[in-house]
Write a protein that holds these residues in place. Sequence first.
Motif, mmCIF file in Angstrom:
data_model
loop_
_atom_site.group_PDB
_atom_site.id
_atom_site.type_symbol
_atom_site.label_atom_id
_atom_site.label_comp_id
_atom_site.label_asym_id
_atom_site.label_seq_id
_atom_site.Cartn_x
_atom_site.Cartn_y
_atom_site.Cartn_z
ATOM 1 N N LEU A 191 -5.397 -6.930 137.426
ATOM 2 C CA LEU A 191 -6.113 -6.073 138.386
ATOM 3 C C LEU A 191 -7.596 -5.970 138.050
ATOM 4 O O LEU A 191 -8.447 -5.958 138.939
ATOM 5 N N PHE A 192 -7.896 -5.844 136.756
ATOM 6 C CA PHE A 192 -9.270 -5.594 136.337
ATOM 7 C C PHE A 192 -10.073 -6.878 136.137
ATOM 8 O O PHE A 192 -11.302 -6.827 136.125
ATOM 9 N N ALA A 193 -9.386 -8.006 135.986
ATOM 10 C CA ALA A 193 -10.099 -9.254 135.679
ATOM 11 C C ALA A 193 -11.200 -9.578 136.695
ATOM 12 O O ALA A 193 -12.276 -10.037 136.289
ATOM 13 N N PRO A 194 -10.981 -9.357 138.008
ATOM 14 C CA PRO A 194 -12.053 -9.681 138.963
ATOM 15 C C PRO A 194 -13.337 -8.864 138.745
ATOM 16 O O PRO A 194 -14.403 -9.245 139.216
ATOM 17 N N ASP A 254 -5.727 15.761 141.400
ATOM 18 C CA ASP A 254 -5.504 15.184 142.722
ATOM 19 C C ASP A 254 -6.778 14.578 143.313
ATOM 20 O O ASP A 254 -6.823 14.270 144.507
ATOM 21 N N ASP A 255 -7.820 14.398 142.511
ATOM 22 C CA ASP A 255 -8.975 13.631 142.990
ATOM 23 C C ASP A 255 -8.510 12.209 143.332
ATOM 24 O O ASP A 255 -7.640 11.659 142.661
ATOM 25 N N ILE A 257 -12.418 9.095 140.942
ATOM 26 C CA ILE A 257 -12.303 9.246 139.484
ATOM 27 C C ILE A 257 -13.005 8.064 138.807
ATOM 28 O O ILE A 257 -13.778 8.228 137.862
ATOM 29 N N ALA A 258 -12.727 6.864 139.319
ATOM 30 C CA ALA A 258 -13.380 5.667 138.779
ATOM 31 C C ALA A 258 -14.885 5.759 138.959
ATOM 32 O O ALA A 258 -15.660 5.462 138.033
ATOM 33 N N ALA A 278 0.022 1.360 142.730
ATOM 34 C CA ALA A 278 -0.796 1.698 143.900
ATOM 35 C C ALA A 278 -2.016 2.514 143.461
ATOM 36 O O ALA A 278 -3.151 2.262 143.897
ATOM 37 N N TRP A 279 -1.777 3.480 142.589
ATOM 38 C CA TRP A 279 -2.885 4.281 142.060
ATOM 39 C C TRP A 279 -3.864 3.390 141.310
ATOM 40 O O TRP A 279 -5.088 3.471 141.502
ATOM 41 N N LEU A 280 -3.311 2.530 140.456
ATOM 42 C CA LEU A 280 -4.164 1.668 139.632
ATOM 43 C C LEU A 280 -4.970 0.690 140.475
ATOM 44 O O LEU A 280 -6.127 0.392 140.167
ATOM 45 N N THR A 281 -4.346 0.202 141.534
ATOM 46 C CA THR A 281 -5.042 -0.729 142.416
ATOM 47 C C THR A 281 -6.235 -0.034 143.068
ATOM 48 O O THR A 281 -7.338 -0.586 143.132
ATOM 49 N N ALA A 282 -6.017 1.199 143.520
ATOM 50 C CA ALA A 282 -7.113 1.960 144.124
ATOM 51 C C ALA A 282 -8.188 2.269 143.085
ATOM 52 O O ALA A 282 -9.389 2.202 143.365
ATOM 53 N N PHE A 283 -7.764 2.600 141.869
ATOM 54 C CA PHE A 283 -8.716 2.892 140.798
ATOM 55 C C PHE A 283 -9.568 1.654 140.496
ATOM 56 O O PHE A 283 -10.801 1.753 140.401
ATOM 57 N N ALA A 284 -8.927 0.510 140.370
ATOM 58 C CA ALA A 284 -9.664 -0.724 140.067
ATOM 59 C C ALA A 284 -10.604 -1.071 141.215
ATOM 60 O O ALA A 284 -11.731 -1.534 140.996
ATOM 61 N N ARG A 285 -10.165 -0.825 142.444
ATOM 62 C CA ARG A 285 -11.011 -1.092 143.601
ATOM 63 C C ARG A 285 -12.257 -0.202 143.553
ATOM 64 O O ARG A 285 -13.386 -0.662 143.758
#
Lengths: 326, 326
Positions: free
Chosen positions: B19-22, B63-64, B69-70, B104-111
């Motif tokens: 997820l984070f590599a890009p 709940d942010d 958060i990122a 799903a949370w992590l994907t949004a965070f990485a985005r």
Amino acid sequence: MDPNMDPNRPSEFALIAKLFAPLAQAPGAFGLSDDAAVVPTRAGHEIVVTTDALVEGVHFLADDPPETIAAKALRVNLSDLAAKGAEPAGYFLALSLPARLDMAWLTAFARGLGANGEAFAVPLLGGDTTSTPGPLTLAITALGYVPVGAMIRRSGARVGDGVFVSGTVGDAGGGLEILTARRPGGEGAQYLVSRYRCPTPRLRLGRALRGVATAALDVSDGLIADLWHIADCSGVRICVEAARIPLSPPLRARWGETEAAILRAATAGDDYELAFTAPDASAVLAAAAAAGVGVVQIGTVEAGAGVVVVGKNGNLTVSRAGYTHF
Amino acid sequence: MDPNMDPNRPSEFALIAKLFAPLAQAPGAFGLSDDAAVVPTRAGHEIVVTTDALVEGVHFLADDPPETIAAKALRVNLSDLAAKGAEPAGYFLALSLPARLDMAWLTAFARGLGANGEAFAVPLLGGDTTSTPGPLTLAITALGYVPVGAMIRRSGARVGDGVFVSGTVGDAGGGLEILTARRPGGEGAQYLVSRYRCPTPRLRLGRALRGVATAALDVSDGLIADLWHIADCSGVRICVEAARIPLSPPLRARWGETEAAILRAATAGDDYELAFTAPDASAVLAAAAAAGVGVVQIGTVEAGAGVVVVGKNGNLTVSRAGYTHF
């Protein structure tokens, strides 16, 4: 180490900054009084940076002494620098602190951190302290110098290289077993516990391996799993002879010398020894002698993929994460 | 971003690394596949490093949205670089992850992290992911470049300098008040919430202030508390006129324009505006214009110690941590 970052505990955090200031003697640390530190550059060198977080209950035990928690947090980061052939420049500490840890605990923690920093001549350069409603969490970021282009990667292993490891593996696994009381201590227990709590970053060896090792990393996940990383990154197969994997006398006394015991040691993790590949075994032994660290050849790099462990009666089935003995 | 660092969740962590590599396009990041990253040095420059940890429930709300958060975790670190006059080189992320946060949370965070990194042209260089039984904890370490000796310290304020602040203060405090529902939103609520969740690091202003500002920091604890840091580090007294402290229209609509409201804004914190001292107001205004950021003079540097806030009818009593209006 902004003493007022966290509005909940401002006065305590000012005290914490005072506790840590003596560890920050480098001119660029500004005695932890500024927002950032300056890391001087060095002609012909680039900066190598690594970060590792340690969480109570995951990477250390809640009742580990504060001195050894500090020691481990710093040492595992220095171990990453060692594996890359880097010379430490300094480190940053982000400390998330539960309310139950008092100034006595913090004083011992700072003392442990200071003693370990001195032992490896690596100064605290900066940090951040915050409160947490959760477990103690330490994130250390360590910086080091390497000559430009000299960082030892995971990806350089070539077919025909030998595969080497420093020291012995499995000791930390034995130490953890003792601490979690699944099996009480005995002779050698103290040694194994110290290997779990206080790993030795192989900094001199790592620097001596510049230009000698084609690929390197430090063993944190377990020797086999970490060799798998080198195999993946380098596009090669790594073939290891089980009988050559080095176990310490205290661990052999505890776990035995069977292939099952050897594979258990090679998958236990937390060793912070260096695993690496190199084409010239005599150059490796010279580097090891110069660094004063034992290194043994445990295998060879072949064409293919993954890791193969050869036992007395043929290949042992070893997965990425663990092993099955048959 | 060692995908197997944590033995409890190895396969998920391999996915996280993907997820984070890009986000890690810099050559020295090695696609997050190695133990460490290489930060290139730049002739005539030194490296400025800062680290800040953010803990769920302390620095952001459970709940942010993951994107904000990122955004906040990265921006508060870039804000430290901005205050020091540094140009960002990249950042490292140590992520301690509770089990309840799914892909799903992590994907949004990485985005969110990727979008914010792009916005400020700052690449992810490396990191570490581990599980935690506690709250989400993010430690970011950001690196930047400054010409040798050009880092703007906290300690350079001199008697006779003007005292300046960028943007407006108190907005994040208003936003937090809305989010914690002590008082519901209204007109301007969205603006105030965005100032809490998504501060703007004043990177262009910070660089333009090299050689102009004598001391600087970013406002995280609250304008008054942070000016106190400059006063302490510089050995001076900072005298501020309450009526000159800049409040945004949405905050004035919400909190009013009394001296109590102004002091509340000046002690609320989380602003991530730059507060600084400089001898030449016209050079400051030129730097602000070049950076496209509003800057106002709010006071002067005097001989003495601490911070004094002058109101309509004389000095207001302001302590380090908060204020008392009389």
